[in-house]
Scaffold this motif. Structure first.
Motif, PDB file in Angstrom:
ATOM      1  N   SER A 282      12.735  24.966 -37.128  1.00  0.00           N
ATOM      2  CA  SER A 282      12.298  24.283 -38.349  1.00  0.00           C
ATOM      3  C   SER A 282      12.478  25.232 -39.539  1.00  0.00           C
ATOM      4  CB  SER A 282      10.823  23.905 -38.225  1.00  0.00           C
ATOM      5  OG  SER A 282      10.033  25.085 -38.232  1.00  0.00           O
ATOM      6  N   GLN A 283      12.431  24.652 -40.737  1.00  0.00           N
ATOM      7  CA  GLN A 283      12.540  25.487 -41.943  1.00  0.00           C
ATOM      8  C   GLN A 283      11.439  26.543 -41.966  1.00  0.00           C
ATOM      9  OE1 GLN A 283      15.195  25.396 -44.049  1.00  0.00           O
ATOM     10  NE2 GLN A 283      14.271  27.323 -44.712  1.00  0.00           N
ATOM     11  N   GLU A 284      10.248  26.144 -41.544  1.00  0.00           N
ATOM     12  CA  GLU A 284       9.116  27.070 -41.539  1.00  0.00           C
ATOM     13  C   GLU A 284       9.368  28.246 -40.577  1.00  0.00           C
ATOM     14  OE1 GLU A 284       4.405  26.859 -40.393  1.00  0.00           O
ATOM     15  OE2 GLU A 284       5.506  24.965 -40.580  1.00  0.00           O
ATOM     16  N   GLU A 285       9.938  27.930 -39.431  1.00  0.00           N
ATOM     17  CA  GLU A 285      10.263  28.993 -38.459  1.00  0.00           C
ATOM     18  C   GLU A 285      11.361  29.914 -39.003  1.00  0.00           C
ATOM     19  OE1 GLU A 285       9.079  26.512 -34.396  1.00  0.00           O
ATOM     20  OE2 GLU A 285      11.054  26.232 -35.286  1.00  0.00           O
ATOM     21  N   LEU A 286      12.367  29.301 -39.637  1.00  0.00           N
ATOM     22  CA  LEU A 286      13.446  30.108 -40.227  1.00  0.00           C
ATOM     23  C   LEU A 286      12.879  31.038 -41.301  1.00  0.00           C
ATOM     24  CD1 LEU A 286      16.233  27.369 -40.621  1.00  0.00           C
ATOM     25  CD2 LEU A 286      16.235  29.274 -39.003  1.00  0.00           C
ATOM     26  N   ASP A 287      11.980  30.516 -42.122  1.00  0.00           N
ATOM     27  CA  ASP A 287      11.381  31.332 -43.184  1.00  0.00           C
ATOM     28  C   ASP A 287      10.632  32.523 -42.590  1.00  0.00           C
ATOM     29  OD1 ASP A 287      12.389  29.595 -45.047  1.00  0.00           O
ATOM     30  OD2 ASP A 287      10.506  28.509 -45.370  1.00  0.00           O
ATOM     31  N   LYS A 288       9.900  32.279 -41.503  1.00  0.00           N
ATOM     32  CA  LYS A 288       9.156  33.378 -40.859  1.00  0.00           C
ATOM     33  C   LYS A 288      10.118  34.441 -40.344  1.00  0.00           C
ATOM     34  CE  LYS A 288       5.037  31.017 -39.098  1.00  0.00           C
ATOM     35  NZ  LYS A 288       4.513  30.343 -37.899  1.00  0.00           N
ATOM     36  N   ILE A 289      11.206  33.996 -39.727  1.00  0.00           N
ATOM     37  CA  ILE A 289      12.168  34.954 -39.154  1.00  0.00           C
ATOM     38  C   ILE A 289      12.853  35.742 -40.274  1.00  0.00           C
ATOM     39  CG2 ILE A 289      14.300  35.189 -37.801  1.00  0.00           C
ATOM     40  CD1 ILE A 289      13.362  32.710 -36.192  1.00  0.00           C
ATOM     41  N   ASN A 290      13.125  35.049 -41.389  1.00  0.00           N
ATOM     42  CA  ASN A 290      13.789  35.738 -42.501  1.00  0.00           C
ATOM     43  C   ASN A 290      12.935  36.856 -43.094  1.00  0.00           C
ATOM     44  OD1 ASN A 290      16.022  34.160 -42.096  1.00  0.00           O
ATOM     45  ND2 ASN A 290      15.518  32.690 -43.713  1.00  0.00           N
ATOM     46  N   LYS A 291      11.624  36.838 -42.804  1.00  0.00           N
ATOM     47  CA  LYS A 291      10.739  37.880 -43.357  1.00  0.00           C
ATOM     48  C   LYS A 291      10.497  39.034 -42.382  1.00  0.00           C
ATOM     49  CE  LYS A 291       8.248  34.906 -46.581  1.00  0.00           C
ATOM     50  NZ  LYS A 291       7.759  33.640 -45.985  1.00  0.00           N
ATOM     51  N   ILE A 292      11.132  39.005 -41.227  1.00  0.00           N
ATOM     52  CA  ILE A 292      10.935  40.088 -40.247  1.00  0.00           C
ATOM     53  C   ILE A 292      11.387  41.424 -40.854  1.00  0.00           C
ATOM     54  CG2 ILE A 292      11.853  41.007 -38.048  1.00  0.00           C
ATOM     55  CD1 ILE A 292      11.710  38.145 -36.946  1.00  0.00           C
ATOM     56  N   PRO A 293      10.569  42.469 -40.727  1.00  0.00           N
ATOM     57  CA  PRO A 293      10.961  43.779 -41.265  1.00  0.00           C
ATOM     58  C   PRO A 293      12.293  44.248 -40.658  1.00  0.00           C
ATOM     59  CG  PRO A 293       8.687  43.812 -40.483  1.00  0.00           C
ATOM     60  CD  PRO A 293       9.260  42.499 -40.072  1.00  0.00           C
ATOM     61  N   GLN A 294      13.126  44.840 -41.505  1.00  0.00           N
ATOM     62  CA  GLN A 294      14.475  45.216 -41.083  1.00  0.00           C
ATOM     63  C   GLN A 294      14.564  46.677 -40.674  1.00  0.00           C
ATOM     64  OE1 GLN A 294      17.223  42.693 -41.183  1.00  0.00           O
ATOM     65  NE2 GLN A 294      15.184  41.799 -40.869  1.00  0.00           N
ATOM     66  N   CYS A 295      15.237  46.929 -39.566  1.00  0.00           N
ATOM     67  CA  CYS A 295      15.533  48.311 -39.191  1.00  0.00           C
ATOM     68  C   CYS A 295      16.793  48.311 -38.354  1.00  0.00           C
ATOM     69  CB  CYS A 295      14.380  48.921 -38.408  1.00  0.00           C
ATOM     70  SG  CYS A 295      13.998  48.040 -36.913  1.00  0.00           S
ATOM     71  N   ILE A 296      17.720  49.201 -38.669  1.00  0.00           N
ATOM     72  CA  ILE A 296      18.977  49.228 -37.934  1.00  0.00           C
ATOM     73  C   ILE A 296      18.715  49.851 -36.559  1.00  0.00           C
ATOM     74  CG2 ILE A 296      19.758  51.420 -38.999  1.00  0.00           C
ATOM     75  CD1 ILE A 296      22.643  50.200 -38.827  1.00  0.00           C
ATOM     76  N   PRO A 297      18.953  49.078 -35.491  1.00  0.00           N
ATOM     77  CA  PRO A 297      18.621  49.606 -34.166  1.00  0.00           C
ATOM     78  C   PRO A 297      19.550  50.756 -33.742  1.00  0.00           C
ATOM     79  CG  PRO A 297      18.893  47.207 -34.127  1.00  0.00           C
ATOM     80  CD  PRO A 297      19.419  47.700 -35.435  1.00  0.00           C
ATOM     81  N   TYR A 298      20.815  50.679 -34.166  1.00  0.00           N
ATOM     82  CA  TYR A 298      21.805  51.656 -33.699  1.00  0.00           C
ATOM     83  C   TYR A 298      22.612  52.079 -34.902  1.00  0.00           C
ATOM     84  CZ  TYR A 298      26.039  53.411 -31.514  1.00  0.00           C
ATOM     85  OH  TYR A 298      27.105  54.181 -31.151  1.00  0.00           O
ATOM     86  N   ASN A 299      22.686  53.381 -35.177  1.00  0.00           N
ATOM     87  CA  ASN A 299      23.288  53.770 -36.450  1.00  0.00           C
ATOM     88  C   ASN A 299      24.607  54.540 -36.379  1.00  0.00           C
ATOM     89  OD1 ASN A 299      22.600  56.376 -35.854  1.00  0.00           O
ATOM     90  ND2 ASN A 299      20.698  56.327 -37.014  1.00  0.00           N
ATOM     91  N   ALA A 300      25.160  54.723 -35.176  1.00  0.00           N
ATOM     92  CA  ALA A 300      26.508  55.299 -35.048  1.00  0.00           C
ATOM     93  C   ALA A 300      26.667  56.649 -35.722  1.00  0.00           C
ATOM     94  CB  ALA A 300      27.542  54.302 -35.591  1.00  0.00           C
ATOM     95  N   GLU A 301      25.620  57.468 -35.684  1.00  0.00           N
ATOM     96  CA  GLU A 301      25.716  58.729 -36.433  1.00  0.00           C
ATOM     97  C   GLU A 301      26.732  59.711 -35.849  1.00  0.00           C
ATOM     98  OE1 GLU A 301      21.431  59.983 -34.526  1.00  0.00           O
ATOM     99  OE2 GLU A 301      21.675  59.706 -36.689  1.00  0.00           O
TER     100      GLU A 301
END
Ligand SMILES: NC(=O)c1ccc[n+]([C@@H]2O[C@H](COP(=O)([O-])OP(=O)(O)OC[C@H]3O[C@@H](n4cnc5c(N)ncnc54)[C@H](OP(=O)(O)O)[C@@H]3O)[C@@H](O)[C@H]2O)c1
Ligand SMILES: *[C@@H]1O[C@H](CO)[C@@H](O)[C@H](O)[C@H]1NC(C)=O
Ligand SMILES: *[C@@H]1O[C@H](CO)[C@@H](O)[C@H](O)[C@H]1NC(C)=O
Ligand SMILES: CC(=O)N[C@H]1CO[C@H](CO)[C@@H](O)[C@@H]1O
Length: 318
Positions: A282-301
């Motif tokens: 649903s739009q409400e579920e999409l909105d919640k997911i869009n607010k998830i804090p971002q962090c790059i899991p793998y950075n290829a350093e």
């Protein structure tokens, strides 16, 4: 068993690609025999898109699994499966692209791949073996010349579509401005915890299809993390919808217009990961997911070094 039907996207090359592909990278890989059997099961379950790469060590088993599926009648023609492979960094040089693709085709036992990708915007010294390298092994990468060689592979009919992986906006622009064939696909790390908004908008505007690797964050994989599969917001949505977290993450990816390359070698989880086509968020579920804090899991350093072409992660991913 009735094989699950997977939705397809039409790429800018005019070719169709199933929106869910099965990943084949893991370490350590199962024995060839075990891997062939897993991949035959995947075809039986309904997977029609497989993602391999020269560096994964899975090309030969994938090729044998396709032959076996043809023998068993699970598929009738080779063109019922969509096969992606990738040019490894040791061969990211204009003169080495065609020989690398020929080696890949020989290992797969195929006359063409459906999609051939430049694995990273990085060239490694040719004597580097497997994943045993550091920033010191990274040497200057001729992006225009390498792309021109990819175009030649396409013109020869050896790669029905060509694209890139792990390319940022600046590098894609260089190809778009200097090349004659635009990349069909950019395969990048993408999931609810690393949504790639800017890159996604750019690719959409340029008609480049985005494909997500580590769609589950690379759960329990040494290069991945638990940020997706143990995310409380995804957990809450999954509970409420009687779905699994993996299904919520994959469904969210599809609803972005992005395809997902998901790896499971477990039959139940392989099935579960395809059960995402007959419901929506649903739009409400999409909105919640869009607010998830971002962090790059793998950075290829390991591609970054103070003396190499990429002095920072920003330069690598720009
Ligand atoms: N282009 C690139 O640079 C690049 C980089 C990395 C990966 N890739 C490609 O992308 C593919 C997928 O990425 P990935 O392997 O990093 O990560 P992923 O698909 O996000 O996660 C794979 C992990 O999740 C587990 N899993 C899968 N489905 C599950 C489910 N429904 N419930 C619980 N656990 C589940 C798998 O275990 P089980 O097998 O036990 O189910 C495996 O440990 C790779 O195999 C490879 O083909 C490309
Ligand atoms: C990795 O590379 C280093 C430097 O080239 C070499 O000394 C080492 O033996 C290699 N390790 C493996 C496991 O191949
Ligand atoms: C929840 O999903 C499972 C698996 O798809 C299904 O077997 C079960 O009937 C569902 N339960 C409810 C309450 O919908
Ligand atoms: C020959 C040519 O078209 N070169 C262009 C390639 O792309 C760069 C970066 O976008 C341009 O600056 C060049 O002019």
């Amino acid at each position: 068993m009735e094989a699950k039907k997977v939705y397809e996207v039409t790429l800018n090359s005019g070719k169709k690609m199933p929106m869910i592909g099965l990943g084949t990278a893991t370490a350590p890989l199962p024995s060839n025999e075990a891997l062939i059997s897993i991949l035959v099961d995947a075809i039986e379950i309904g997977y029609r898109h497989f993602d391999t790469a020269a560096v994964y060590g899975s090309e030969e088993s994938l090729g044998k699994a396709i032959s076996k599926a043809l023998e068993l009648g699970l598929i009738k023609n080779r063109d019922e499966v969509f096969i992606t492979s990738k040019l490894w960094c040791t061969h990211a040089h204009p003169n080495l692209v065609l020989p690398a693709l020929k080696t890949t085709l020989k290992k797969l036992g195929l006359e063409y791949v459906d999609l051939y990708l430049i694995h990273w915007p990085v060239r490694l010294r040719q004597d580097v073996v497997g994943f045993n390298y550091t920033g010191e092994d990274v040497i200057p990468f001729d992006i225009k010349g390498t792309w021109k060689a990819m175009e030649d592979c396409n013109k020869l009919g050896l790669a029905k579509s060509i694209g890139v992986s792990n390319f940022g906006i600046k590098k894609l622009s260089l190809i778009l401005e200097n090349g004659t064939i635009p990349p069909a696909v950019n395969q990048v790390q993408l999931n609810p915890s690393w949504q790639q908004g800017k890159l996604k908008d750019f690719c959409k505007q340029k008609g480049i299809h985005m494909s997500a690797w580590s769609p589950l964050g690379g759960y329990k994989v040494f290069w991945g993390s638990n940020v997706v599969m143990e995310n409380p917001i995804l957990h809450e949505i999954a509970e409420a919808r009687n779905k699994t977290i993996a299904q919520i993450a994959l469904r969210w990816i599809l609803e972005q217009g992005t395809s997902a390359i998901v790896k499971s070698f477990n039959k139940e989880r392989m099935k579960q990961n395809l059960e995402i086509f007959d419901w929506e968020l649903s739009q409400e579920e999409l909105d919640k997911i869009n607010k998830i804090p971002q962090c790059i899991p793998y950075n290829a350093e390991m591609f970054v070094s103070k003396n190499g072409p990429y002095k920072s992660l920003e330069e690598l991913f720009e």
